[in-house]
Design a protein around this motif. Sequence first.
Motif, PDB file in Angstrom:
ATOM      1  N   CYS A 131      41.102  50.520  67.353  1.00  0.00           N
ATOM      2  CA  CYS A 131      42.160  50.197  66.391  1.00  0.00           C
ATOM      3  C   CYS A 131      42.644  48.766  66.578  1.00  0.00           C
ATOM      4  O   CYS A 131      42.538  48.202  67.667  1.00  0.00           O
ATOM      5  CB  CYS A 131      43.331  51.162  66.550  1.00  0.00           C
ATOM      6  N   SER A 132      43.175  48.202  65.497  1.00  0.00           N
ATOM      7  CA  SER A 132      43.688  46.826  65.516  1.00  0.00           C
ATOM      8  C   SER A 132      42.641  45.872  66.083  1.00  0.00           C
ATOM      9  O   SER A 132      42.965  44.914  66.781  1.00  0.00           O
ATOM     10  CB  SER A 132      44.975  46.742  66.334  1.00  0.00           C
ATOM     11  N   ARG A 186      50.505  49.991  60.328  1.00  0.00           N
ATOM     12  CA  ARG A 186      50.188  50.737  61.546  1.00  0.00           C
ATOM     13  C   ARG A 186      51.270  50.466  62.580  1.00  0.00           C
ATOM     14  O   ARG A 186      51.592  49.321  62.876  1.00  0.00           O
ATOM     15  CB  ARG A 186      48.822  50.347  62.101  1.00  0.00           C
ATOM     16  N   HIS A 232      53.177  50.132  66.106  1.00  0.00           N
ATOM     17  CA  HIS A 232      52.959  49.811  67.517  1.00  0.00           C
ATOM     18  C   HIS A 232      54.248  50.104  68.273  1.00  0.00           C
ATOM     19  O   HIS A 232      55.314  49.571  67.938  1.00  0.00           O
ATOM     20  CB  HIS A 232      52.588  48.333  67.695  1.00  0.00           C
ATOM     21  N   VAL A 262      41.942  55.960  59.202  1.00  0.00           N
ATOM     22  CA  VAL A 262      42.981  55.353  60.022  1.00  0.00           C
ATOM     23  C   VAL A 262      43.379  56.365  61.104  1.00  0.00           C
ATOM     24  O   VAL A 262      42.899  57.494  61.101  1.00  0.00           O
ATOM     25  CB  VAL A 262      44.208  54.968  59.173  1.00  0.00           C
ATOM     26  N   ASP A 263      44.260  55.974  62.013  1.00  0.00           N
ATOM     27  CA  ASP A 263      44.692  56.892  63.054  1.00  0.00           C
ATOM     28  C   ASP A 263      46.120  57.337  62.782  1.00  0.00           C
ATOM     29  O   ASP A 263      46.753  56.902  61.817  1.00  0.00           O
ATOM     30  CB  ASP A 263      44.563  56.254  64.441  1.00  0.00           C
ATOM     31  N   VAL A 280      49.351  55.457  61.550  1.00  0.00           N
ATOM     32  CA  VAL A 280      49.498  55.017  60.153  1.00  0.00           C
ATOM     33  C   VAL A 280      50.145  56.109  59.296  1.00  0.00           C
ATOM     34  O   VAL A 280      50.585  55.850  58.180  1.00  0.00           O
ATOM     35  CB  VAL A 280      48.126  54.604  59.568  1.00  0.00           C
ATOM     36  N   SER A 334      52.892  55.772  56.337  1.00  0.00           N
ATOM     37  CA  SER A 334      52.922  54.400  55.815  1.00  0.00           C
ATOM     38  C   SER A 334      52.848  54.395  54.297  1.00  0.00           C
ATOM     39  O   SER A 334      52.214  55.255  53.691  1.00  0.00           O
ATOM     40  CB  SER A 334      51.733  53.610  56.358  1.00  0.00           C
TER      41      SER A 334
END
Length: 443
Positions: free
Chosen positions: A71-72, A367, A369, A400-401, A404, A407
């Motif tokens: 991710c990211s 996403r 953090h 996505v994980d 997210v 969102s």
Amino acid sequence: MKSGFLVAIRGIVLLSAVSASAQPAAPAPVLGSLQVKDISLIEIDTAHVRVAVNLTVVPGQSATLKDLRLCSLRLNGMPVFAAPLDQEIVLHKDVSTALPTLYVTALFRDLTTVEPLRRMIENQSVHVQGELLAGVHLSLIEKMALHTQHPEVVIPLSQDVPAQVAGSPFERTMALGVLSLMDAGLDAKAKASKGLPGMRPAWISDLEAQAKTNVFEVESSYALTQGNQTYPVLCDGLGFRVKSAGMVTTAEALEPWKYDVEFLGAIKSGGAKLVKKSPDILLRPIGSDGTALKLSTNDFTVDSRGNPEDNPVTAVSASYGQVQVLRRASPSALALLSHEPELPAGLPVASAAVTAQDSWEQVAVFRLHLDPDTKKPQSVEILQLGARRDGKSIVLSEPVDSAVFGSPIVTPDGVIGLVQDEQAGTFLPADVVLAARTPADAQ
């Protein structure tokens, strides 16, 4: 380069609202050392570039991982998407294990420059930055001890690694030729939009600025008892405000245990009991010390929309057999959180013409953090994807994980819906859209 990483488990926070008999969270285990062995450029054309990433891990303890994701992820600063691995990975203490190859893709439509790729090809090396996320296979009691429904290891990556690019100097020259062609197209696109080559699109920059006041962490909590012990459980997601319509988040945020096969199985079987009046929702602004809002103190009210109960799915629990849980991606299922007095601003919604489209070449999602020490929202990252309509649902072009979930799904014209699971979401309700639109938007 190898370095030791402490595993960060999402949701290891003790809730002060729970009685003194609540058990403190168990300490996070140490996974060990992780290394990106190499990266290979396996496909490049005028639409995309595809890269294979090979990793090895030496675990500090035995564990079974599942749902691995990068991710990211950035290669020389260039954002790329990694296809998830849905297979289980068995790790044995102190035994070096090569993880299955992860494949990542960058679409040229989402880039503003090809310079990171050019440096990767010319230097035959690349700087890798991002996070490796993986679910951890644990028993119910272990999850309860960690105070989370979905334990995950989160391992930061930042290292320079060899890049295997093409098989010969001629093939590398051909790849650089493709990049030169794409670079000319990106320059032309930047000039047409009156921007500078290499700059992020203006609508993405606007979204980053709007996130500070319009995107929130949604922390759902509840408590379970087993015997005379009480265990708090936390689930993190996102929520967002739209103009004149309050805050929107997932339906799962209201009763998260109903979406998890192990936790719901335990409650239905009597193996664990849900503590009455323990469910709560906390809203925190992103990356600031702004005031948090709490449902239990009547800072806002909840209006449940849609009917997740009409669209359940049967899942198999290792401990409880077949359990019917609610489906995250249920059409029209969401929660509207209303605050008085009404907060200003809010994200704009898309026009009727944009919302009615069958597909959207570019959408953005956020996403979350969390701060690794405080577990409070630290920042949100914008991911650019594509999306298409599927009846009353929106399907994302890339998975996505869970960071997210909740969102907004935003087009350059405004919000069209919200993310519910790894690859799908739902449209905003008609009354929410109507309240948020200006007369011009309705055209």
